[in-house]
Design an enzyme around this catalytic site. Structure first.
Site, PDB file in Angstrom:
ATOM      1  CG  ASP A 117      10.963  -0.537  43.303  1.00  0.00           C
ATOM      2  OD1 ASP A 117       9.915  -0.792  42.681  1.00  0.00           O
ATOM      3  OD2 ASP A 117      11.196  -0.941  44.461  1.00  0.00           O
TER       4      ASP A 117
ATOM      5  CE1 TYR B 201       0.198 -10.360  35.774  1.00  0.00           C
ATOM      6  CE2 TYR B 201      -1.235 -12.092  34.943  1.00  0.00           C
ATOM      7  CZ  TYR B 201      -0.298 -11.101  34.716  1.00  0.00           C
ATOM      8  OH  TYR B 201       0.122 -10.839  33.437  1.00  0.00           O
TER       9      TYR B 201
ATOM     10  NE  ARG C 128      -4.903 -20.547  29.464  1.00  0.00           N
ATOM     11  CZ  ARG C 128      -3.896 -19.673  29.428  1.00  0.00           C
ATOM     12  NH1 ARG C 128      -2.682 -20.065  29.108  1.00  0.00           N
ATOM     13  NH2 ARG C 128      -4.109 -18.409  29.706  1.00  0.00           N
TER      14      ARG C 128
ATOM     15  CB  ILE D 133       4.146  -9.236  39.980  1.00  0.00           C
ATOM     16  CG1 ILE D 133       4.979  -8.538  41.063  1.00  0.00           C
ATOM     17  CG2 ILE D 133       4.001 -10.727  40.250  1.00  0.00           C
ATOM     18  CD1 ILE D 133       6.419  -8.992  41.181  1.00  0.00           C
TER      19      ILE D 133
HETATM   20  N1  LIG Z   1       4.403 -12.998  28.466  1.00  0.00           N
HETATM   21  C1  LIG Z   1       3.102 -13.009  28.169  1.00  0.00           C
HETATM   22  O1  LIG Z   1       2.640 -13.774  27.318  1.00  0.00           O
HETATM   23  C2  LIG Z   1       2.177 -12.046  28.849  1.00  0.00           C
HETATM   24  C3  LIG Z   1       0.805 -12.276  28.787  1.00  0.00           C
HETATM   25  C4  LIG Z   1      -0.070 -11.353  29.376  1.00  0.00           C
HETATM   26  C5  LIG Z   1       0.436 -10.224  29.988  1.00  0.00           C
HETATM   27  N2  LIG Z   1       1.778 -10.037  30.052  1.00  0.00           N
HETATM   28  C6  LIG Z   1       2.281  -8.829  30.731  1.00  0.00           C
HETATM   29  O2  LIG Z   1       3.324  -8.270  29.952  1.00  0.00           O
HETATM   30  C7  LIG Z   1       4.349  -7.769  30.787  1.00  0.00           C
HETATM   31  C8  LIG Z   1       5.671  -8.438  30.461  1.00  0.00           C
HETATM   32  O3  LIG Z   1       5.537  -9.838  30.625  1.00  0.00           O
HETATM   33  P1  LIG Z   1       6.818 -10.799  30.704  1.00  0.00           P
HETATM   34  O4  LIG Z   1       6.365 -12.148  30.342  1.00  0.00           O
HETATM   35  O5  LIG Z   1       7.931 -10.169  29.954  1.00  0.00           O
HETATM   36  O6  LIG Z   1       7.108 -10.766  32.276  1.00  0.00           O
HETATM   37  P2  LIG Z   1       8.514 -10.792  33.033  1.00  0.00           P
HETATM   38  O7  LIG Z   1       8.229 -11.213  34.429  1.00  0.00           O
HETATM   39  O8  LIG Z   1       9.505 -11.596  32.250  1.00  0.00           O
HETATM   40  O9  LIG Z   1       8.973  -9.268  33.021  1.00  0.00           O
HETATM   41  C9  LIG Z   1       8.513  -8.323  33.936  1.00  0.00           C
HETATM   42  C10 LIG Z   1       9.691  -7.459  34.348  1.00  0.00           C
HETATM   43  O10 LIG Z   1       9.238  -6.497  35.301  1.00  0.00           O
HETATM   44  C11 LIG Z   1      10.285  -6.304  36.237  1.00  0.00           C
HETATM   45  N3  LIG Z   1       9.776  -5.802  37.514  1.00  0.00           N
HETATM   46  C12 LIG Z   1       9.083  -6.478  38.461  1.00  0.00           C
HETATM   47  N4  LIG Z   1       8.849  -5.695  39.523  1.00  0.00           N
HETATM   48  C13 LIG Z   1       9.402  -4.495  39.245  1.00  0.00           C
HETATM   49  C14 LIG Z   1       9.505  -3.277  39.971  1.00  0.00           C
HETATM   50  N5  LIG Z   1       8.982  -3.136  41.197  1.00  0.00           N
HETATM   51  N6  LIG Z   1      10.141  -2.255  39.391  1.00  0.00           N
HETATM   52  C15 LIG Z   1      10.682  -2.379  38.155  1.00  0.00           C
HETATM   53  N7  LIG Z   1      10.629  -3.509  37.423  1.00  0.00           N
HETATM   54  C16 LIG Z   1       9.996  -4.554  37.966  1.00  0.00           C
HETATM   55  C17 LIG Z   1      10.923  -7.673  36.418  1.00  0.00           C
HETATM   56  O11 LIG Z   1      12.254  -7.566  36.904  1.00  0.00           O
HETATM   57  C18 LIG Z   1      10.840  -8.247  35.015  1.00  0.00           C
HETATM   58  O12 LIG Z   1      12.038  -8.084  34.288  1.00  0.00           O
HETATM   59  C19 LIG Z   1       3.889  -8.014  32.222  1.00  0.00           C
HETATM   60  O13 LIG Z   1       3.236  -6.852  32.691  1.00  0.00           O
HETATM   61  C20 LIG Z   1       2.898  -9.140  32.088  1.00  0.00           C
HETATM   62  O14 LIG Z   1       1.951  -9.103  33.129  1.00  0.00           O
HETATM   63  C21 LIG Z   1       2.660 -10.920  29.509  1.00  0.00           C
HETATM   64  O1  LIG Z   2      -1.872 -17.024  30.324  1.00  0.00           O
HETATM   65  C1  LIG Z   2      -0.780 -16.959  29.821  1.00  0.00           C
HETATM   66  O2  LIG Z   2      -0.419 -17.818  29.014  1.00  0.00           O
HETATM   67  C2  LIG Z   2       0.153 -15.818  30.163  1.00  0.00           C
HETATM   68  O3  LIG Z   2      -0.556 -14.823  30.853  1.00  0.00           O
HETATM   69  C3  LIG Z   2       0.188 -13.684  31.160  1.00  0.00           C
HETATM   70  O4  LIG Z   2      -0.636 -12.775  31.848  1.00  0.00           O
HETATM   71  C4  LIG Z   2       1.392 -14.050  32.014  1.00  0.00           C
HETATM   72  O5  LIG Z   2       2.189 -12.898  32.195  1.00  0.00           O
HETATM   73  C5  LIG Z   2       2.205 -15.124  31.335  1.00  0.00           C
HETATM   74  O6  LIG Z   2       3.249 -15.530  32.199  1.00  0.00           O
HETATM   75  C6  LIG Z   2       1.328 -16.300  30.993  1.00  0.00           C
HETATM   76  O7  LIG Z   2       2.038 -17.253  30.271  1.00  0.00           O
END
Ligand SMILES: NC(=O)c1ccc[n+]([C@@H]2O[C@H](COP(=O)([O-])OP(=O)(O)OC[C@H]3O[C@@H](n4cnc5c(N)ncnc54)[C@H](O)[C@@H]3O)[C@@H](O)[C@H]2O)c1
Ligand SMILES: O=C(O)[C@H]1O[C@@H](O)[C@H](O)[C@@H](O)[C@@H]1O
Length: 286
Positions: free
Chosen positions: A54, A138, A176, A77
Site C-alpha cells: 500500500d 484528483y 476530445r 487513484i
Molecule cells: N491512463 C491515462 O491515460 C492517464 C492519464 C493521465 C494520468 N494518468 C496517471 O497515470 C497513472 C496510471 O494510470 P492508469 O490509467 O494505469 O490507472 P489505473 O487506475 O489503471 O492504475 C493505478 C494503479 O494504482 C494502484 N493503487 C491505487 N491505490 C493504491 C495504493 N494505495 N497503494 C498501491 N497501489 C495503489 C491501483 O491498484 C492500480 O492498479 C495514474 O497515476 C494516473 O493518474 C493516467
Molecule cells: O483525461 C483523460 O483522458 C485521462 O486522464 C487521466 O488523468 C486519467 O487517469 C484517465 O483515466 C483519463 O482517461
C-alpha cells in the site's frame, strides 16, 4: 538504447499503464521491481519481481525502493473521487515515494495529469508555466504531486520528470481525445528518455503525441530529448461527432472530469480567473 544500471521501481504496476510499462520495459532488458495494492494480473515478465504494498505505508515503500535508481510512480487513484478516497493513496502515497527517492538518491518519473489544467477551455493552448486549474480532487492531488517534486528538487536535489499525461490509449475514442492522445509507443519512448537523459532537474513534459489539435505547447521535452512520432490526426474522421450532449463536459479540456460534482449554474466570466493575464499592466516605474 542503454538500460538503467540499478533496479527500477514501478508503482501502480497492476494498472493499465503499469502493465504496459512492465511488459514493454522488461522486453528492453530493464530490471523491474513491480508493486501495487492489487496482485499483478499477468505472468511476471522476465527480470521482474512483484510485491504487493500500500503506497500509504511509508516503511513498505522505503523498503521497496532500496537500491533503486529510478522510481516510476504510476500508482494511486487515477480518476475523480471524493477527497477522502484520494487523500491517502495520492497525497501521502506520493510523499512516501519522494521520501524514498530522497533516501536512495533516485530519480522520479511522476504520472501527473492533464486534469491539473482541466478547467481551461478547449480553445486555449497552454505553456508549461501557465497557472494550474485543476478540475477536481484528483487533478488537485496531481498538482500537489508536482509541487512536492519541486520541493524535493530544490531542497534535496531529487530529480523528477513530471509527465502531464493526456490519454494513453491504443486508439482515439472521441473528439476530445484527438487533443490529448498519447500513443503507446510515444509513451514508452518518453519513459525511456526519462531514464536515459543525463540530468533532468525538475522537468515538465506534456504527455501527448504530435496531435495538431493539442491543447499544449511549450514544455521541457528538449531537456530529456523526447519527440513524439505518432499523431491522432489520421483518426479524426473516425471519431467525428463523437461528443456528449453536456455543455460543461464539452467546454473544458478536462471533459467529463469537470462535470463530476459540478454545481455552478452559469459559466464564470474569464476575467474573474486570477491569472497574470487578467491583471492590469504593471507600472514599471514604481
Ligand atoms: N491512463 C491515462 O491515460 C492517464 C492519464 C493521465 C494520468 N494518468 C496517471 O497515470 C497513472 C496510471 O494510470 P492508469 O490509467 O494505469 O490507472 P489505473 O487506475 O489503471 O492504475 C493505478 C494503479 O494504482 C494502484 N493503487 C491505487 N491505490 C493504491 C495504493 N494505495 N497503494 C498501491 N497501489 C495503489 C491501483 O491498484 C492500480 O492498479 C495514474 O497515476 C494516473 O493518474 C493516467
Ligand atoms: O483525461 C483523460 O483522458 C485521462 O486522464 C487521466 O488523468 C486519467 O487517469 C484517465 O483515466 C483519463 O482517461
Amino acid at each position: 538504447m542503454s538500460r538503467p544500471l540499478k533496479p527500477v521501481l514501478l508503482t501502480g504496476a497492476s494498472g493499465t499503464l503499469g502493465r504496459l510499462l512492465a511488459h514493454r520495459l522488461a522486453a528492453l532488458g530493464w530490471t523491474l521491481r513491480l508493486t501495487d495494492i492489487r496482485d499483478f494480473p499477468d505472468p511476471l515478465p522476465p527480470g521482474a519481481a512483484f510485491e504487493r504494498a500500500d503506497l500509504e505505508e511509508g516503511g513498505a515503500v522505503g523498503a521497496l525502493a532500496r537500491g533503486c535508481g529510478l522510481i516510476l510512480h504510476f500508482g494511486g487513484i487515477s480518476t475523480e473521487h471524493p477527497f477522502d478516497t484520494i487523500l491517502g493513496p495520492n497525497l501521502r502515497g506520493s510523499f512516501n515515494i519522494y521520501e524514498a527517492a530522497r533516501q536512495e538518491k533516485a530519480r522520479v518519473v511522476f504520472a501527473s495529469s492533464n486534469h491539473v489544467f482541466g478547467f481551461y477551455e478547449r480553445t486555449v493552448k497552454l505553456d508549461q508555466d501557465d497557472p494550474m486549474r485543476p478540475d477536481g480532487f484528483y487533478g488537485l492531488s496531481k498538482a500537489y504531486g508536482e509541487m512536492l517534486a519541486r520541493v524535493y528538487w530544490e531542497k534535496h536535489a531529487v530529480e523528477s520528470v513530471l509527465i502531464r499525461i493526456g490519454s494513453v490509449l491504443p486508439e482515439v475514442p472521441n473528439e476530445r481525445i484527438l487533443s490529448t492522445w498519447l500513443s503507446h509507443d510515444d509513451f514508452v519512448a518518453l519513459v525511456e528518455r526519462c531514464a536515459e537523459a543525463d540530468k533532468v532537474g525538475c522537468t515538465v513534459v506534456w504527455g501527448a503525441s504530435d496531435n495538431s489539435r493539442s491543447f499544449w505547447n511549450r514544455d521541457g521535452r528538449a531537456v530529456i530529448g523526447w519527440r513524439p512520432r505518432d499523431s491522432s490526426d489520421d483518426q479524426a474522421e473516425k471519431v467525428r461527432g463523437k461528443v456528449t450532449d453536456d455543455p460543461v463536459t464539452e467546454r473544458y479540456q478536462g471533459g467529463v472530469f469537470v462535470r463530476a460534482d459540478y454545481s455552478r449554474e452559469d459559466f464564470p466570466p474569464a476575467e474573474m480567473f486570477p491569472s497574470p493575464a487578467n491583471l492590469p499592466p504593471r507600472d514599471l516605474e514604481s
